[in-house]
Write an enzyme that holds these catalytic residues in place. Structure first.
Site, PDB file in Angstrom:
ATOM      1  N   GLY A  32      -2.066  -7.914   0.003  1.00  0.00           N
ATOM      2  CA  GLY A  32      -1.803  -9.081  -0.741  1.00  0.00           C
ATOM      3  C   GLY A  32      -2.974  -9.768  -1.438  1.00  0.00           C
ATOM      4  N   THR A  33      -4.372  -9.059  -1.446  1.00  0.00           N
ATOM      5  CA  THR A  33      -5.185  -9.914  -2.154  1.00  0.00           C
ATOM      6  C   THR A  33      -5.192 -10.086  -3.455  1.00  0.00           C
ATOM      7  OG1 THR A  33      -6.451  -7.718  -2.641  1.00  0.00           O
ATOM      8  CG2 THR A  33      -6.867  -8.537  -0.609  1.00  0.00           C
ATOM      9  N   ARG A  85      17.282   5.190  -3.202  1.00  0.00           N
ATOM     10  CA  ARG A  85      16.184   4.339  -4.201  1.00  0.00           C
ATOM     11  C   ARG A  85      17.107   3.426  -4.906  1.00  0.00           C
ATOM     12  NH1 ARG A  85      10.756   5.406  -4.882  1.00  0.00           N
ATOM     13  NH2 ARG A  85      10.928   7.394  -4.297  1.00  0.00           N
ATOM     14  N   MET A 110       4.415  -0.531  -3.751  1.00  0.00           N
ATOM     15  CA  MET A 110       4.229   0.791  -3.713  1.00  0.00           C
ATOM     16  C   MET A 110       5.726   1.714  -4.041  1.00  0.00           C
ATOM     17  SD  MET A 110       1.112   0.992  -3.814  1.00  0.00           S
ATOM     18  CE  MET A 110       0.660   2.505  -3.498  1.00  0.00           C
ATOM     19  N   ILE A 112       8.245   3.521  -6.482  1.00  0.00           N
ATOM     20  CA  ILE A 112       8.743   3.690  -7.793  1.00  0.00           C
ATOM     21  C   ILE A 112       9.985   3.113  -8.166  1.00  0.00           C
ATOM     22  CG2 ILE A 112       9.171   5.417  -9.532  1.00  0.00           C
ATOM     23  CD1 ILE A 112       7.354   7.515  -7.905  1.00  0.00           C
ATOM     24  N   ASN A 127       2.318  -5.056 -13.827  1.00  0.00           N
ATOM     25  CA  ASN A 127       1.989  -4.244 -12.791  1.00  0.00           C
ATOM     26  C   ASN A 127       0.109  -4.382 -12.917  1.00  0.00           C
ATOM     27  OD1 ASN A 127       1.725  -2.485 -10.296  1.00  0.00           O
ATOM     28  ND2 ASN A 127       1.133  -0.997 -11.796  1.00  0.00           N
ATOM     29  N   HIS A 129      -2.827  -1.813 -11.815  1.00  0.00           N
ATOM     30  CA  HIS A 129      -3.004  -0.408 -11.403  1.00  0.00           C
ATOM     31  C   HIS A 129      -4.579  -0.287 -11.302  1.00  0.00           C
ATOM     32  CE1 HIS A 129      -2.333   3.944 -11.036  1.00  0.00           C
ATOM     33  NE2 HIS A 129      -3.211   3.890 -11.659  1.00  0.00           N
ATOM     34  N   SER A 156      -6.143  -1.766 -14.639  1.00  0.00           N
ATOM     35  CA  SER A 156      -5.456  -2.095 -15.691  1.00  0.00           C
ATOM     36  C   SER A 156      -4.243  -3.248 -15.393  1.00  0.00           C
ATOM     37  CB  SER A 156      -4.962  -0.683 -16.426  1.00  0.00           C
ATOM     38  OG  SER A 156      -6.243   0.107 -16.461  1.00  0.00           O
ATOM     39  N   ASP A 165       3.315   4.178 -14.439  1.00  0.00           N
ATOM     40  CA  ASP A 165       2.068   3.626 -14.826  1.00  0.00           C
ATOM     41  C   ASP A 165       1.909   4.014 -16.533  1.00  0.00           C
ATOM     42  OD1 ASP A 165       0.861   4.761 -11.626  1.00  0.00           O
ATOM     43  OD2 ASP A 165       1.704   2.778 -12.268  1.00  0.00           O
ATOM     44  N   GLU A 194      -9.668  -6.696 -10.281  1.00  0.00           N
ATOM     45  CA  GLU A 194      -8.371  -6.873 -10.153  1.00  0.00           C
ATOM     46  C   GLU A 194      -8.237  -8.524 -10.010  1.00  0.00           C
ATOM     47  OE1 GLU A 194      -6.709  -4.655  -7.150  1.00  0.00           O
ATOM     48  OE2 GLU A 194      -6.904  -2.764  -8.572  1.00  0.00           O
TER      49      GLU A 194
END
Ligand SMILES: Nc1nc2c(c(=O)[nH]1)N[C@@H](CN(C=O)c1ccc(C(=O)N[C@@H](CCC(=O)O)C(=O)O)cc1)CN2
Ligand code: GAR
Length: 246
Positions: A32-33, A85, A110, A112, A127, A129, A156, A165, A194
């Site tokens: 969680g940074t 999922r 993390m 999909i 997001n 990335h 990004s 992505d 980031e």
């Protein structure tokens, strides 16, 4: 009829929402940074909105502790407790929608996401990335860049679409790869960037400046190139400082 001759019902309300009315839900899976960078931006009135919930698919994610310490609703939703999922994503949609977000932020999330989930939040989901997309989509980006002998890497912020992505990029920041770079040192360099560009992207979205229009990200109505806006460290620091002066 209003003074300027327009029928009052044709006048749009151009009064922007107050910043604290704009609601953000953050999805995490780990340390969680990036979440902390968003929390810090909010606490300095630089986020343009309020993080109203943090949700993790990993119940032991330290990011949940960061949320609790910031007084933010912290929800563990273990994906392993769901048979598919689709079932997990269905439960995740319900938890998110209870918080009525204007924006869903993936900050090291993390999993999909299924097409149903993406379509529910398309255009209001960002997001972060750890690569200069479209290079190195997927996982293990730092190791792959090093293995390729790349001399440049970065991160990004992009709109989330069904293509993993592959969504339109809003902002990128680059770092040089040193000859003696390790995966850990490269990860640290990238994450420092980031933590600068993600809060900026979130604020620009909440202010209505950054949008997804069709297949393109736009900034103040102007379509961005496929790799978005490249922000240098100085640009990003200035953007944050400017906001601090307001
Ligand atoms: N439909 C989309 N889902 C997600 C996107 C996206 O753009 N479209 N972005 C990712 C974030 N991400 C990289 O930035 C990413 C996250 C997870 C994975 C992945 O392979 N996950 C595996 C499990 C891996 C693990 O638990 O360690 C999986 O879900 O089976 C790839 C890329 C978020 N989702
Ligand atoms: N493909 C998704 C992915 O790898 N995301 C990456 O996970 C890290 C989460 O760190 P954090 O939990 O400390 O923010 C971040 O570096 C982010 O770019």
């Amino acid at each position: 009829m209003s003074e300027n001759g327009y029928a009052s019902d044709t006048l749009q309300d151009f009064t922007p929402e107050p910043a604290d009315a704009r609601r953000v839900v953050v999805l995490i899976s780990g340390s969680g940074t990036n979440l902390q960078a968003l929390i810090d931006a909010q606490q300095h009135d630089e986020l343009g909105g309020e993080i109203v919930a943090v949700i993790s698919n990993q119940p032991d994610a330290y990011g949940l502790q960061r949320a609790r310490e910031a007084g933010i609703d912290a929800v563990a939703l273990p994906h392993r407790e769901y048979e598919s999922r689709e079932a997990f994503d269905g439960a995740l949609i319900k938890v998110i929608e209870r918080h009525e977000p204007d924006l869903v932020v993936l900050a090291g999330f993390m999993r999909i996401l299924t097409p149903r989930f993406v379509q529910r939040f398309l255009g209001r989901m960002l997001n972060i990335h750890p690569s200069l997309l479209p290079a190195y989509q997927g996982l293990h980006t730092h190791a792959r860049a090093l293995a390729d002998g790349a001399v440049e890497h970065g991160c990004s912020v992009h709109f989330v679409t069904e293509e993993l992505d592959g969504g339109p990029v809003a902002i990128q920041a680059a770092v040089a790869i040193a000859p003696d770079e390790t995966e850990d040192s490269l990860k640290a360099k990238v994450q420092a960037r980031e933590h600068l560009i993600f809060p900026i992207a979130v604020r620009w979205f909440l202010e209505g400046r950054l949008r997804l229009e069709g297949d393109a990200a736009t900034m103040d109505g102007t379509p961005l190139p496929p790799t978005g806006m490249r922000l240098s460290h100085a640009d990003a620091a200035e953007e944050l400082d400017e906001d601090a002066e307001e």
